[in-house]
Design a protein around this motif. Sequence first.
Motif, PDB file in Angstrom:
ATOM      1  N   CYS A 668      87.276  95.646  18.850  1.00 52.74           N
ATOM      2  CA  CYS A 668      88.178  94.857  19.683  1.00 52.74           C
ATOM      3  C   CYS A 668      87.399  94.229  20.835  1.00 52.74           C
ATOM      4  N   LEU A 669      87.823  92.989  21.156  1.00 54.65           N
ATOM      5  CA  LEU A 669      87.221  92.269  22.274  1.00 54.65           C
ATOM      6  C   LEU A 669      87.665  92.916  23.585  1.00 54.65           C
ATOM      7  N   GLY A 670      86.662  93.181  24.510  1.00 54.73           N
ATOM      8  CA  GLY A 670      86.984  93.755  25.812  1.00 54.73           C
ATOM      9  C   GLY A 670      87.032  95.268  25.828  1.00 54.73           C
ATOM     10  N   ALA A 671      86.712  95.921  24.722  1.00 57.42           N
ATOM     11  CA  ALA A 671      86.738  97.377  24.670  1.00 57.42           C
ATOM     12  C   ALA A 671      85.334  97.891  24.401  1.00 57.42           C
ATOM     13  N   GLN A 751      91.714  88.232  21.021  1.00 53.60           N
ATOM     14  CA  GLN A 751      92.725  89.265  20.881  1.00 53.60           C
ATOM     15  C   GLN A 751      93.918  88.725  20.089  1.00 53.60           C
ATOM     16  N   PRO A 752      94.680  89.627  19.406  1.00 55.70           N
ATOM     17  CA  PRO A 752      95.888  89.166  18.708  1.00 55.70           C
ATOM     18  C   PRO A 752      96.890  88.603  19.695  1.00 55.70           C
ATOM     19  N   ARG A 753      97.709  87.598  19.232  1.00 61.37           N
ATOM     20  CA  ARG A 753      98.653  86.896  20.094  1.00 61.37           C
ATOM     21  C   ARG A 753      99.904  86.585  19.283  1.00 61.37           C
ATOM     22  N   VAL A 754     101.067  86.551  19.957  1.00 62.48           N
ATOM     23  CA  VAL A 754     102.331  86.302  19.255  1.00 62.48           C
ATOM     24  C   VAL A 754     103.249  85.493  20.150  1.00 62.48           C
ATOM     25  N   GLY A 755     104.119  84.684  19.532  1.00 60.92           N
ATOM     26  CA  GLY A 755     105.147  83.924  20.229  1.00 60.92           C
ATOM     27  C   GLY A 755     106.145  83.377  19.222  1.00 60.92           C
ATOM     28  N   PHE A 756     107.390  83.103  19.690  1.00 60.19           N
ATOM     29  CA  PHE A 756     108.401  82.517  18.822  1.00 60.19           C
ATOM     30  C   PHE A 756     108.073  81.056  18.538  1.00 60.19           C
ATOM     31  N   GLY A 757     108.296  80.634  17.304  1.00 64.09           N
ATOM     32  CA  GLY A 757     108.203  79.227  16.957  1.00 64.09           C
ATOM     33  C   GLY A 757     109.480  78.505  17.347  1.00 64.09           C
ATOM     34  N   THR A 758     109.550  77.232  17.032  1.00 64.05           N
ATOM     35  CA  THR A 758     110.709  76.416  17.391  1.00 64.05           C
ATOM     36  C   THR A 758     111.429  75.949  16.139  1.00 64.05           C
ATOM     37  N   ILE A 759     112.753  75.714  16.308  1.00 61.78           N
ATOM     38  CA  ILE A 759     113.595  75.086  15.281  1.00 61.78           C
ATOM     39  C   ILE A 759     114.145  73.823  15.905  1.00 61.78           C
ATOM     40  N   GLY A 781      95.360  86.579  14.917  1.00 57.48           N
ATOM     41  CA  GLY A 781      94.679  87.850  14.777  1.00 57.48           C
ATOM     42  C   GLY A 781      94.464  88.176  13.307  1.00 57.48           C
ATOM     43  N   LEU A 782      94.392  89.489  13.041  1.00 64.67           N
ATOM     44  CA  LEU A 782      94.156  89.952  11.681  1.00 64.67           C
ATOM     45  C   LEU A 782      95.375  90.713  11.197  1.00 64.67           C
ATOM     46  N   ALA A 783      95.814  90.362  10.002  1.00 67.72           N
ATOM     47  CA  ALA A 783      96.970  91.050   9.421  1.00 67.72           C
ATOM     48  C   ALA A 783      96.574  92.483   9.048  1.00 67.72           C
ATOM     49  N   PRO A 784      97.563  93.406   9.096  1.00 68.12           N
ATOM     50  CA  PRO A 784      98.966  93.195   9.487  1.00 68.12           C
ATOM     51  C   PRO A 784      99.160  93.315  10.989  1.00 68.12           C
ATOM     52  N   TRP A 785     100.260  92.682  11.479  1.00 69.90           N
ATOM     53  CA  TRP A 785     100.618  92.754  12.875  1.00 69.90           C
ATOM     54  C   TRP A 785     101.842  93.647  13.065  1.00 69.90           C
ATOM     55  N   THR A 786     101.899  94.325  14.164  1.00 71.88           N
ATOM     56  CA  THR A 786     103.076  95.114  14.529  1.00 71.88           C
ATOM     57  C   THR A 786     103.667  94.482  15.786  1.00 71.88           C
ATOM     58  N   VAL A 787     104.918  94.002  15.666  1.00 71.68           N
ATOM     59  CA  VAL A 787     105.576  93.284  16.759  1.00 71.68           C
ATOM     60  C   VAL A 787     106.838  94.049  17.124  1.00 71.68           C
ATOM     61  N   LYS A 788     107.050  94.264  18.415  1.00 70.91           N
ATOM     62  CA  LYS A 788     108.259  94.907  18.908  1.00 70.91           C
ATOM     63  C   LYS A 788     109.149  93.847  19.555  1.00 70.91           C
ATOM     64  N   VAL A 820     102.687  93.140  20.823  1.00 68.43           N
ATOM     65  CA  VAL A 820     102.108  92.829  19.525  1.00 68.43           C
ATOM     66  C   VAL A 820     100.770  93.540  19.421  1.00 68.43           C
ATOM     67  N   SER A 821     100.411  93.942  18.237  1.00 67.39           N
ATOM     68  CA  SER A 821      99.115  94.564  17.994  1.00 67.39           C
ATOM     69  C   SER A 821      98.793  94.447  16.522  1.00 67.39           C
ATOM     70  N   ASP A 822      97.486  94.323  16.257  1.00 65.82           N
ATOM     71  CA  ASP A 822      97.032  94.507  14.869  1.00 65.82           C
ATOM     72  C   ASP A 822      96.181  95.772  14.884  1.00 65.82           C
ATOM     73  N   SER A 823      94.930  95.693  14.557  1.00 63.50           N
ATOM     74  CA  SER A 823      94.070  96.862  14.774  1.00 63.50           C
ATOM     75  C   SER A 823      93.679  96.992  16.244  1.00 63.50           C
ATOM     76  N   CYS A 824      93.963  95.916  17.017  1.00 59.62           N
ATOM     77  CA  CYS A 824      93.687  95.904  18.441  1.00 59.62           C
ATOM     78  C   CYS A 824      94.957  95.525  19.185  1.00 59.62           C
ATOM     79  N   PRO A 825      95.130  95.982  20.413  1.00 59.38           N
ATOM     80  CA  PRO A 825      96.288  95.550  21.198  1.00 59.38           C
ATOM     81  C   PRO A 825      96.221  94.060  21.476  1.00 59.38           C
ATOM     82  N   GLY A 826      97.425  93.374  21.539  1.00 63.34           N
ATOM     83  CA  GLY A 826      97.470  91.930  21.674  1.00 63.34           C
ATOM     84  C   GLY A 826      98.211  91.475  22.890  1.00 63.34           C
ATOM     85  N   ILE A 827      98.425  90.139  22.962  1.00 57.37           N
ATOM     86  CA  ILE A 827      99.042  89.479  24.103  1.00 57.37           C
ATOM     87  C   ILE A 827     100.278  88.752  23.618  1.00 57.37           C
TER      88      ILE A 827
END
Length: 1262
Positions: A668-671, A751-759, A781-788, A820-827
Amino acid sequence: MDRTPRLRSTFPETPKTTPGYQFKSSPLATPTPAQKRQSIIRKPVIDASPNIPSIFRRSQIPENLVDAPTQRFWAVSLYVACLAWKCYDWATSDGYSPADSTWLFMKWSLLDGMFFTALPLLQIPWLEWSFGTFVLVWLAHAAGNFWFMFNFSIPWVGLLTYFGRMVYNKELSLSDTRVDPGHLVDQSEIILGKQIINLLPEGSAILNPAQLSYCLNENTRIVNIPIQINQTTPDSIELLRYDLETDEVETILIGSKQAKKLKNEADRSFDKADVSTPRTLQYPVSKKGLYRLQRVIDKSKLEVRRRSNDVAVVACPRASVSAAAPDRCTGDLSGISLHVTGVPPFQVKYSKQINHSKFSSITQTVQPSEAEDSGIVLNPKRPHMGWTQSKTLSFEINESLAQNGTWMYSIEEVTDGLKNKVIFDTESTKKSLAVKHLQAITVHKRPVVKLHGCDAEHYLRVAREDTVRMPLHIAPRGELPLSDWPLRMKYTYTAESEEVAAIEEFTLDVKDDKDLPAISKAGRYEVVAIESQFCSGEVKEPSSCLLYNPPRPSLAYQIEEIFDKCAGRPIGAIVNFDFTGTPPFKVRYEVTKAGAGTVPKVAEFKGMRGQLEIRERSAGSYKYRFNSISDEVYSPITIRSDENTFEQNIRPPAEAFFQSEPTNKPYCLGAPVPINVKLLGEGPWTLYYELVHAGKRTKFTAHSDSDTLVIEVPPQKEGGKYIMVLTGVQDSSKCRTALKEERHVDIRPEQPRVGFGTINSKRFVEALESKQVKMPLQLKGLAPWTVKVQNERGEREHVFNDANSYIIADIAGLHQIVSVSDSCPGIVDPKADKFEISWIKRPGLSIQDSTVTDQGKRIFLKQAVCQGEGDSLSLVLSGHSPYHIKYSVKAEPARGQMAISNKPLSIANNYAAINMDTSKAGHYTYTFNELADDRYTDNKKHFLPLTVKQEVYALPSAQFASAGRTYGFCKDESDSPSETEHENIPITLTGVPPFSIDIAVRHHGKAKFEPSVKVREILSTSYSWSLSRASLPLGTHHIQIKGIKDGRGCETIIDNPSTISVRVSAPPRIVPLDTRTDYCVGDHLAFSLSGQAPFDIFYKFHGKERKANIKGNEFRRISDHAGEFVITAIQDSVTVAGSASKCKAAQDIRKTVHPFPTVRLSHGKTLTTDIHEGGEVELVFQFTGTPPFEFTYIRSENAKSVKGRQPRVLETKSDTSVDFVKVVRARDEGTYEVVSIRDAHCAYAAPGLAKMKTEGSQKLLM
């Protein structure tokens, strides 16, 4: 009964017909053999110069210039043009003088004659006619020209009346019903029955017409021999049976009962109407022999002409197959024998299967060796028996057996000399070992043996006092069945010696390909022979092998110590070995460290000399001991002793290496990235290492007192490839050791990153309620992702494998990404971490009508209306147009059955109005069951039914209680001054009182009604209206009710008002128009009437009192039944004042209606009687009616001999009878039937038979 073609001198024969059915021969029907023979005999000679039909003549205009259809088109066009010209002359001839009309008549008659004369001369196909046709056509046109050119009027009314009667021609009968005059008399019941007389021909019988033969065996114990009969019914049959072995003769008599049973069984496969086809009797026999037809007697006790083809019933052919031996070897001959018993010559069909695969079917002809006289099958005097004698013949099948396995020989079928065929069911009998027509032999493969891996260039090396299996290869491996084992093998042994050694011979049984002989002595071994339980085998090269015992292995060694150049301390040793034996060699030794235990080790050497370098990483006192040695031949030999042991005190230099295995997983970047390093030597240690990235080196130094050190790659802000290099290590000896250990570390670039897309460029969506919405996600990031994700239900964790995924939501509100996280914590993208969902509002329905009151529970009541008044219901809708409504209308009318109708309704805006049903009075319930709009379909959970009820008042009505009645006053009975001056006319009203009605009166001599009489405040539904007789002058008066209004305000204008009439007239009279008193069924009875129409005629007929209402001045009826007709009274339409009676005059006019006479021949049925020449048949005629009777009957050709034309009448006779039964005897062949009948009052002639063509004359039948 079957029939044969008869001589030309006999009458043609009419086929039998079942009563109630008639059969017509079809031109496409297939003739029977008898019919074919008859048609060949009677085929006429064709005239050499026949008349060629006009359709085949050549036209005067060549068809290659103008084809026939075009010629017809122009001819018809010319005729139409002339007709149009003629119509023009007729239309303009009004006002012409007689001379002009005469000129036009002559002109068109001449032109028509010229046209119809020239047309046949052109010989246009389909437009040719004879001279008689030309004259008739020209005369018809001339008559038309005369009629039109002289302007005679056309009687259209008469023509229309005539054609109307042709379409509908029913009249009133005395029974007061409408009948068709043409169907009053059932003509099919007047003359019934036919008598068909056939002269019996001479019949025939044939035994075995197909000249077949039959056979018996254990499966077929009874066979049916055919006896074909033609034109006869046998009463008894006599057969002769010649025994095939003893030559004895047996007489077989088939009695009347059995013959009838055989005949009935033969008739089952034929139609009852088919009596001409020969029948085949199937007589069962169970004894072998030669059968001959001796005699056949028919029902008339006459002997039938017979022809016999002898029938041979023999034993069915039998066949069997055998083998000389059940087991064979590949390359041997099969040795199969086939045996056939029966009547020669034979045809034997047999097949061969190898390992259940059918190879071929072979047909073999088997004949006896000596010449045999086949004999003659048919001998009228004495049958020849030699051709039926049974014999047994055999033949051999010898073929090379090239394939191993199971060879199955099976006989499929055998045919003897009489064409008797026996087919053997091979598949169903294979499981039976006792089947004689199957023979299986087993072909065994010969074993083959040779030595494998030992020949003249290669020999066996075996340790002394050790044994090995002789390297034999037995072929085919795995293909020899268990029954072939054990194999018997013979081999020889010659000892290894310089002198001439004796040869030893050995024989042993080999149980399988692994049970091989064990050998250990040095010398030469040679395989001599091999054989299985059934076959001798083959020995192939190499067949001999040399066995050799090499010397035992041993070793000698020297030790040289290795010293560190810096510290001068021992760090290891080099051992030099010298070997004896057979390489390669394996030396097993053990290393023992003081305080650490013993470690066994193995060193392998390929040559006779070897070197072993010993180095230890950790310091300490080590003892080395050599335990055993082995080579290619000998197993490990122990050499463990103190002499083979040495010791050494090892102090190795400092050393370091990475302890864990490298991994390809990016970090992971930064670790920080920890790495374990193992240190060797004497502590403490100093480790020197570098971090290399992007061409830059960063040096690090680490100190440790422990032999395990953890170094880290510090947290990096940039991803990529990093290299950790160990450059050197130093321990307590102060000697630095250079190192080359390096480790590659891969750090992810982001680092992994997540956000809602638009409709539609928004993170907000409106959706249908409870519908699943897909909220788009954008992941990096790298699959799989875990999103809460958090919403009103709480926090939920989702796992995704695609960078462009979506979350399915079925609840409205705000949805927010928590982490959000994959194998590393995300933003989580703070600008795209929220998504909002809202539901589209469902459609609604409400009522907006001032005439509607709310009853609660979504039930509304609408104001009542009168029947027929227009009314509507206003609706208000909410939602998204267009709207779709389904509602039901439950109609409960005051009269009639309840009805429910479902109606759909589509509405484009938010307001609508539906029309209320007021066509019938009653209670109406409108239930709105379904509501949908452009977004939502109907949902029972969200839309509750809405009900509107309304009552429709029935319209009031009024009618005279005796509507249509004519009130009358007789002129002679109206002089009494005491009679009431008013007539009370009852009126019936419906509705809610009080009522008001309008009554109108009109005299028949006036065109308009007088002013209406208004009657108000009628408080009851039954009202008696008082009509003053003084107010009505003489004549006919019509009184109508024009309108009514009830207490609810409902008003009715009566379109078809109830009407009564009031008349004044003199008493009526009736006079017969015919002086006859006796009539037949179907005759008309006519009477003249005088008085005031309509009239009521009272009469008795057929035992019932009847009344006829006559609107005119003539009473005319057709008689539909027989009986006495009596007119008892007549009454017209004038009603006596003050009473319900009318002017009625008593009468006594009597007429008698008689039925048509009937005649029944043969009790009304079609009877067919077969007689011999000279016999007689009684024709029984039965009559009904009034004697005396006169009748005419004919004798015509039988339909069977007509062949497509009308039967010709051969004889016509007339006779009389004063009794109801008449018997006439007949002996001539033909069809007898009655054509006319007459009694004392009525007569009848059959349609189409009034004029019958006889032989040379014509006679009119009444």
